[in-house]
Write an enzyme that holds these catalytic residues in place. Structure first.
Site, PDB file in Angstrom:
ATOM      1  N   ASP A 347      -1.164 -52.489  -2.532  1.00  4.57           N
ATOM      2  CA  ASP A 347      -1.731 -51.494  -1.621  1.00  4.57           C
ATOM      3  C   ASP A 347      -3.182 -51.237  -2.012  1.00  4.57           C
ATOM      4  O   ASP A 347      -3.637 -51.617  -3.101  1.00  4.57           O
ATOM      5  CB  ASP A 347      -0.909 -50.203  -1.705  1.00  4.57           C
ATOM      6  CG  ASP A 347      -1.131 -49.278  -0.532  1.00  4.57           C
ATOM      7  OD1 ASP A 347      -1.585 -49.754   0.526  1.00  4.57           O
ATOM      8  OD2 ASP A 347      -0.856 -48.075  -0.658  1.00  4.57           O
ATOM      9  N   GLU A 350      -8.069 -53.506   0.041  1.00  2.00           N
ATOM     10  CA  GLU A 350      -9.126 -53.993   0.936  1.00  2.00           C
ATOM     11  C   GLU A 350     -10.424 -54.403   0.195  1.00  2.00           C
ATOM     12  O   GLU A 350     -11.077 -55.331   0.691  1.00  2.00           O
ATOM     13  CB  GLU A 350      -9.445 -52.921   1.986  1.00  2.00           C
ATOM     14  CG  GLU A 350      -8.319 -52.665   2.974  1.00  2.00           C
ATOM     15  CD  GLU A 350      -7.166 -51.842   2.400  1.00  2.00           C
ATOM     16  OE1 GLU A 350      -6.033 -51.957   2.890  1.00  2.00           O
ATOM     17  OE2 GLU A 350      -7.407 -51.098   1.423  1.00  2.00           O
ATOM     18  N   ASP A 468      -0.448 -47.367   7.570  1.00  2.00           N
ATOM     19  CA  ASP A 468      -0.045 -45.959   7.677  1.00  2.00           C
ATOM     20  C   ASP A 468       0.045 -45.504   9.123  1.00  2.00           C
ATOM     21  O   ASP A 468      -0.814 -44.771   9.629  1.00  2.00           O
ATOM     22  CB  ASP A 468      -1.021 -45.084   6.900  1.00  2.00           C
ATOM     23  CG  ASP A 468      -0.991 -45.384   5.408  1.00  2.00           C
ATOM     24  OD1 ASP A 468      -0.042 -46.040   4.956  1.00  2.00           O
ATOM     25  OD2 ASP A 468      -1.924 -44.954   4.698  1.00  2.00           O
TER      26      ASP A 468
END
Length: 778
Positions: A347, A350, A468
């Site tokens: 997670d 990026e 999300d």
């Protein structure tokens, strides 16, 4: 936006019958997406490229695909190509958009996107591969550049795609073929076949941000087993860590992780832990100290460690471009997995950064200076209109497109590479390093990685989810075109958070979303802190029974779904498919986006609005059998019943699905498998099984047989083709149920009449696996 700068150089290579490579300018870096190009050049006369002063025309097998022009814009290369009026555009990875991506514009720059709306672009993943299709024509284009990209599919020009590359060069691959599957086959040959997951990963997963202690984790797992609701994995979000430090466990809340995991394993459940990417800057913390020692972290252009704020506070970030940086990560991960962790959830990769140290300092200094000068308006404008969008990498809007990260990588030769040149490939390289960690910790075993951020080629390494989302009926509905387009981008193992991550789910939404999620390739319920719990039983009866039955439906279909995963691994075919993939001559199928196919045979029409107990369904081209009522339906639009306890399902004529009785885990042997078949002329099913755990299937340890049922007058004739017998399957009996077949008088296997019985409207024959395989030998 094109400029008058000199046109970059251009060359093209027909790599093979389905793949054309176009190189614009002089590429500076290696490809991170491409695994292997076909040996040049075997394209023969399939491809023809005609150059003139107005541009380039590209033909495949005598058919014109498009005309293309190459120019420059203020930051690099601009490429445009024509679109015909009735062509549709699909793919482009993860975008909050409808199935047909035409008449939209998209940024490709991975960010932590909290705004799940059309204006929330870019998103977590950047996969600049798209497919242009209409009846009788299909081709694909992959723009292989891991920095900033912009693709416009018809906003500036209705009849053109505009590609803007944030560099003075570009590499494009054009794919063509007779059908969509040939495009995906060629693309995944180039960028890597989808990985084959372990069986447990194909089951149901339960997650929460966060299960706060090991006692709570065990209570949740025990409740699943007590209620006999299938579940294969419990997921741990960031609160299992010690102060959000990677590769640690909280001594207070998780004092015995090894013991907890052993207890879960005894219940036939796996554990997946979240792992972010920011390493807390803290001397004495082993992951930080070792990384500094190995020079494994990103740096600023002036040689300092690049720092940014994330969950643990000020963090540094691994340099995955360097092989030594990837080895550093792999070793830390392998050590962490030593307590028995089964899967890794990547997670914030990026990378998501709440604030970058140097831009933040610069912003504070500028705002402070203006406040000291009593220029409150100037200070406020500087923060609101400019600086707040530049200090962090979250929630970047369509009007901004990208936020630069002022960091540099070192390649293995010691050369500096600006992060902006490879930003979108950063999570891909992290996933490669994570796979290395599995190979150290679990040699010979299949790995399981879920990643939020990605670049082209991610399918060979990990599953993905759409981030999300919210507990919202619109978010549930948009998940279908989002996941279908990920499949059309070469990424078949994808899902969305069932029930929604943010906000509060209601009972009906949880039921309907679980019914839909049962057909997602990746099936996980996940929710955030401060929201209503979403475990199957939270609303009591009758809702808990409806949710549990939807999960059991997934496990009934596991033999069929698992066979779709091996097909995806071999050919790049999606597990779930838009209607036009199987019915390319049906024009309506190109625009229907609220239903889909699982494999070639099973049509799913989920309920996507509250209170609905019926819905309109489009049935393409052939006859279909309603799997609940047994009614045979002609093609076209139909209004079908959809009571709260079921999702409308339809079996294609001359199609088949393989089912079993649901177990508590996907790893349990199937015992008996049932082939549900709707025969018009001839229908076939593939029975596939392997050990579900190791990579031995690549060495031939798998079972595969093709069972075909053909109509000959009143006879249903069964033929079996042994495709591979390298493994003893986890089922001993095969039941064949002929549905919608009142014509059946006899069922024959290799000329011998089988004993049959009727069950409702179905004609049923049963035989042992030994007889099934022996029939071919006889």
């Amino acid at each position: 936006m094109a400029s008058a700068a000199p046109t970059p150089s251009f060359k093209h290579l027909a790599l093979d019958q389905h793949m054309l490579k176009i190189v614009v300018g002089s590429p500076r870096l290696r490809s991170f997406a491409v695994v292997s190009e076909p040996p040049c050049c075997t394209g023969g006369d399939a491809w023809r490229v005609v150059e003139d002063r107005d541009g380039v025309e590209v033909y495949w097998s005598g058919r014109k695909l498009f005309s293309m022009r190459i120019a420059t814009w203020e930051r690099g290369v601009e490429i445009t190509h024509t679109l015909e009026r009735d062509e549709h555009v699909y793919g482009l990875g993860e975008k909050y958009a409808h199935q047909d991506r035409r008449f939209k514009r998209f940024h490709f720059w991975n960010v932590d996107q909290t705004v799940h709306l059309p204006s929330g672009d870019p998103m977590y993943k950047s996969i600049p591969f798209y497919i242009v299709a209409k009846p009788g024509k299909v081709y694909g284009v992959f723009v292989d550049y891991p920095g900033y990209l912009y693709i416009d599919t018809g906003v500036e020009h209705l009849d053109r795609i505009v590609i803007r590359v944030g560099a003075g060069y570009a590499v494009l691959y054009v794919f063509s073929g007779e059908n969509l599957y040939e495009i995906l086959d060629a693309y995944t040959r180039l960028t890597g076949r989808p990985f084959m997951p372990p069986k447990w990963a194909v089951g149901y997963h339960q997650s929460r941000y966060s299960y706060a202690s090991q006692d709570e984790v065990l209570r949740v797992a025990e409740e699943f087993r007590r209620r006999r609701i299938p579940c294969d994995a419990i997921w741990l979000d960031i609160d299992y860590m010690d102060g959000y430090r990677l590769f640690t466990w909280s001594r207070d809340r998780f004092p015995d992780p090894r013991g907890m995991i052993e207890k879960l394993h005894s219940m036939n459940m796996r554990v997946v832990t979240i792992v972010d990417v920011g390493i807390k800057e803290e001397k004495g913390y082993h992951a930080y100290d070792r990384g500094v020692e190995l020079n494994a972290f990103l740096r600023t252009p002036d040689g300092e460690l690049f720092r940014g704020g994330v969950w643990p506070g000020l963090c540094v970030f691994p340099d995955f471009l360097r092989s030594s940086g990837r080895r550093y990560w792999a070793q830390r991960l392998a050590e962490f997995m030593g307590v028995g962790v089964d899967g890794i959830w990547l997670d914030m990769n990026e990378p998501a950064i709440f604030y970058m140290e140097k831009p933040f300092r610069s912003m504070v200094a500028e705002v402070s200076k203006r406040l000291i000068e009593n220029d409150v308006e100037g200070a406020g404008n500087h923060y609101f209109w400019r600086a707040r969008h530049l200090i962090g990498t979250t929630s970047v809007g369509k009007g901004i497109g990208m936020v630069d990260i002022p960091a540099v990588h070192l390649d293995d030769d010691g050369g500096e590479v600006r992060h902006s040149e490879i930003h979108n490939a950063y999570p891909l390289l992290e996933n490669e390093a994570t796979k290395m960690g599995f190979e150290i910790a679990r040699p010979g075993r299949r790995w399981f990685i879920l990643t939020r951020s990605a670049y082209a080629g991610i399918q060979r390494l990990a599953a993905v989810w759409t981030g999300d989302n919210q507990s919202d009926w619109g978010h549930m509905a948009i998940s279908i075109p989002m996941l279908l387009n990920l499949g059309l981008s070469g990424v078949p193992f994808a899902g969305a958070d069932v029930g929604g991550f943010g906000d509060d789910v209601d009972p009906e939404m949880l039921v309907r979303w679980t019914q839909l999620g049962a057909f997602y390739p990746f099936f996980r319920n996940h929710s955030s802190k401060g929201t209503r719990r979403q475990e199957p039983w939270v609303f009591g009866e009758p809702w808990s029974s409806y949710v549990a039955e939807a999960i059991r439906l997934r496990y009934r279909l596991l033999p069929y779904i698992y066979s779709m995963f091996i097909e995806a691994h071999r050919s790049g075919k999606p597990v779930i498919r838009p209607l036009f993939a199987e019915f390319p001559q049906d024009e309506q199928s190109y625009v229907v986006e609220d239903e889909f196919l699982v494999g070639p045979s099973l049509l799913v029409a989920p309920v996507l609005t509250p209170g609905a107990r019926a819905r309109a369904v489009y049935l393409p081209q052939v006859r279909w059998l309603d799997l609940w009522s047994g009614e045979v339906l002609e093609p076209g639009w139909r209004l079908v019943e959809a009571p709260i306890d079921r999702v409308p399902l339809f079996l294609r004529e001359d199609g088949a699905v393989v089912t079993t009785e649901p177990r508590s885990s996907a790893t349990e042997p199937w015992g008996t498998v049932t082939i549900d078949v709707f025969v018009g002329r001839k229908a076939c099913a593939v029975l596939y099984d392997d050990d579900g755990e190791t990579a031995d299937f690549e060495k031939g340890r798998f079972f595969e047989a093709k069972v075909c049922i053909e109509r000959r007058g009143g006879d249903a004739v069964i033929r079996v083709e042994e495709l591979h017998m390298g493994y003893e399957p986890g089922f001993s009996k095969v039941r064949i149920r002929l549905l919608g077949s009142p014509w059946v008088e006899r069922v024959l296997l290799e000329g011998e009449e089988l004993r049959v019985y009727r069950s409702g409207k179905a004609v049923v024959a049963e035989l042992g696996i030994g007889r099934l395989t022996a029939s071919q030998q006889g």
